[in-house]
Design a protein around this motif. Structure first.
Motif: not given
Length: 225
Positions: A140-143, A61-67, A71-75
């Motif tokens: 930076k725009r929230g979860v 699997f792989s994923f992508y996003f624009p945001w 500082k702590d992304p907590q993926m």
């Protein structure tokens, strides 16, 4: 270098005005296309995979996003099965594993990588279903959270038995077994044939001298020419 366009009626100022509007319109269109391309997110998974019962399978699997990440992304990587936003089977942050998959799920992924592999061990018939990868992260725009909409359809096939894989070995074993079974017991037909041949040979040995003697006596008694 500017291009001067004269319109009928001799009003070059209007031509300049139109020329000034063209770059602005082009720039706006370019920004719109760029915005549509950048502001996308999703998850890539293979549509179909096939595994052998008792074996293992890997779902990449792989994923992508624009945001922009916080500082702590907590993926977090979650996996669900059966249908869209269906039954939860794995949670990377809590270590949760569904009871059906205890000891059989391994996620090869570490933050902040945007690709990885889910491995399922010791496959069985109940593993045949659709699997969906779900992403959670802080920006930076929230979860933000999203997942694959199609998922990966996993099919399970039966393992080929060893007897099917090695027919020559099986044939050899059967032949050997047959020889072992008949080794201690002779075929009655062969025994009878041997006895008959023995009688014939013995009879021939006894009768031959008698015939030779009779022929000799007949030859002695025949009249002389």
């Amino acid at each position: 270098m500017a291009l001067l366009v004269s319109l009928p009626g001799g009003i070059p100022d209007m031509a300049w005005f139109l020329l000034l509007l063209l770059p602005a319109a082009c720039l706006q269109a370019g920004n719109s296309a760029e915005s549509n391309r950048v502001n996308t997110f999703g998850v890539n998974q293979p549509a179909h995979l096939s595994g052998v019962q008792g074996g293992s399978i890997e779902i990449p699997f792989s994923f992508y996003f624009p945001w922009e990440l916080a500082k702590d992304p907590q993926m977090r990587i979650l996996w669900r099965r059966k249908y869209l936003y269906g039954e939860l089977i794995y949670n990377s942050s809590s270590g949760f594993i569904h009871e059906h998959f205890k000891g059989r799920l391994i996620l090869n992924w570490t933050q902040p990588q945007t690709s990885g592999v889910l491995r399922i061990l010791d496959l069985n018939k109940k593993d045949r279903t659709v699997y969906f990868c779900q992403i959670h992260l802080n920006t930076k725009r929230g979860v933000q959270s999203w997942q694959s909409t199609d998922g990966t359809q996993l099919t399970i096939t039966h393992a080929v038995s060893k007897t099917m894989q090695s027919p020559f070995i099986v044939t050899s074993a059967v032949t050997t077994a047959g020889l072992e079974d008949t080794e201690g017991q002779r075929n009655p037909s062969l025994v009878n044939l041997g006895a008959i041949i023995g009688v014939v040979v013995a009879t021939a040995v006894l009768i031959t001298p008698v015939y030779v003697m009779l022929i000799f006596l007949w030859w002695k008694k025949r009249p002389a020419d």
